[in-house]
Design an enzyme around this catalytic site. Structure first.
Site, PDB file in Angstrom:
ATOM      1  N   HIS A  58       0.815  -1.211   0.000  1.00 24.78           N
ATOM      2  CA  HIS A  58       0.000   0.000   0.000  1.00 24.78           C
ATOM      3  C   HIS A  58       0.851   1.265   0.000  1.00 24.78           C
ATOM      4  O   HIS A  58       1.941   1.286   0.553  1.00 24.78           O
ATOM      5  CB  HIS A  58      -0.896   0.029   1.244  1.00 24.78           C
ATOM      6  CG  HIS A  58      -1.796  -1.154   1.354  1.00 24.78           C
ATOM      7  ND1 HIS A  58      -2.248  -1.617   2.558  1.00 24.78           N
ATOM      8  CD2 HIS A  58      -2.328  -1.972   0.417  1.00 24.78           C
ATOM      9  CE1 HIS A  58      -3.027  -2.672   2.369  1.00 24.78           C
ATOM     10  NE2 HIS A  58      -3.076  -2.907   1.073  1.00 24.78           N
ATOM     11  N   LYS A  72       6.059   5.756   7.365  1.00 24.76           N
ATOM     12  CA  LYS A  72       5.531   4.855   8.398  1.00 24.76           C
ATOM     13  C   LYS A  72       6.674   4.316   9.249  1.00 24.76           C
ATOM     14  O   LYS A  72       7.681   3.842   8.720  1.00 24.76           O
ATOM     15  CB  LYS A  72       4.797   3.675   7.757  1.00 24.76           C
ATOM     16  CG  LYS A  72       3.572   4.084   6.963  1.00 24.76           C
ATOM     17  CD  LYS A  72       2.917   2.904   6.274  1.00 24.76           C
ATOM     18  CE  LYS A  72       1.709   3.349   5.470  1.00 24.76           C
ATOM     19  NZ  LYS A  72       1.105   2.225   4.738  1.00 24.76           N
ATOM     20  N   TYR A 111       1.780   1.096  13.847  1.00 23.04           N
ATOM     21  CA  TYR A 111       2.578   2.003  13.034  1.00 23.04           C
ATOM     22  C   TYR A 111       2.115   3.442  13.167  1.00 23.04           C
ATOM     23  O   TYR A 111       0.940   3.730  13.314  1.00 23.04           O
ATOM     24  CB  TYR A 111       2.647   1.585  11.566  1.00 23.04           C
ATOM     25  CG  TYR A 111       1.345   1.405  10.834  1.00 23.04           C
ATOM     26  CD1 TYR A 111       0.916   2.348   9.908  1.00 23.04           C
ATOM     27  CD2 TYR A 111       0.563   0.279  11.033  1.00 23.04           C
ATOM     28  CE1 TYR A 111      -0.259   2.175   9.198  1.00 23.04           C
ATOM     29  CE2 TYR A 111      -0.611   0.092  10.327  1.00 23.04           C
ATOM     30  CZ  TYR A 111      -1.025   1.054   9.416  1.00 23.04           C
ATOM     31  OH  TYR A 111      -2.187   0.876   8.719  1.00 23.04           O
ATOM     32  N   ASP A 168      -6.471  -5.808  -2.155  1.00 22.89           N
ATOM     33  CA  ASP A 168      -5.150  -6.309  -2.503  1.00 22.89           C
ATOM     34  C   ASP A 168      -5.195  -7.323  -3.638  1.00 22.89           C
ATOM     35  O   ASP A 168      -4.252  -7.434  -4.409  1.00 22.89           O
ATOM     36  CB  ASP A 168      -4.462  -6.894  -1.270  1.00 22.89           C
ATOM     37  CG  ASP A 168      -4.101  -5.810  -0.254  1.00 22.89           C
ATOM     38  OD1 ASP A 168      -4.045  -4.624  -0.643  1.00 22.89           O
ATOM     39  OD2 ASP A 168      -3.875  -6.149   0.917  1.00 22.89           O
TER      40      ASP A 168
END
Length: 181
Positions: A62, A71, A131, A168
């Protein structure tokens, strides 16, 4: 905290110093000053995310084409293989990927800067993944690249067929994806 560059120098592996005894452990999981010194710029995190997944779940690859997110990722329960793919066309490492095992046991973290796609696969029975992001989630700008893109040839270190979200499953190959300049 030990901070080291990966094969793609902008992606960093952070390993905290852990103080353990019979009572448990203590560690500093984040230090703004050390982090900014390592990445060489001011970084502001605006959002913290927490997911739990079962073995074989693959989330990714992503990225947000606008409002790109850096991130800082870690695992607090279980183990994953974490992957970052360079999507910056002007980069000498465009289209290359790096991976790192992240687990509750090793307490390592990976810094995935803006301009990269990110994903992970769960290797343990379950995993809880945390995250921090440098920009807010913007679903209208979210994009995904196929986990099994033959051009990338990522070694996910998983023998079975991963479990994927519908999003996905519909991800694009790198050659058809929007990338960063």
């Amino acid at each position: 905290m030990q901070i080291e560059a990966t094969a793609i120098p902008d992606v960093l592996l952070l390993t905290p110093k852990v103080f353990s005894d019979e009572r448990g452990f203590f560690m500093e999981s984040f230090n703004q000053r050390q982090f900014e010194q390592a990445v060489g710029k001011k970084v502001t995190f605006v959002q913290d995310n927490h997911s739990k997944s079962v073995k074989g779940v693959l989330r990714g690859l992503h990225y947000q084409i606008q409002q790109p997110q850096g991130k800082l990722v870690r695992v607090v329960q279980g183990e994953v293989l974490d992957v970052a793919v360079d999507l910056r066309r002007s980069s000498p490492t465009f289209g290359r990927w790096v991976s790192a095992p992240l687990s509750a046991e090793n307490k390592a973290q990976l810094w995935v800067p803006e301009g990269f796609a990110h994903g992970f696969i769960v290797l343990s029975d379950t995993a809880e993944f945390l995250y921090k992001t440098t920009d807010y989630y913007a679903p209208e700008h979210e994009r995904a690249i196929r986990w099994d893109d033959p051009e990338l040839a990522i070694d996910w270190q998983y023998a079975g067929q991963p479990e994927l979200s519908v999003k996905d499953q519909q991800a694009l190959l790198l050659q058809a994806a929007e990338c960063f300049s």
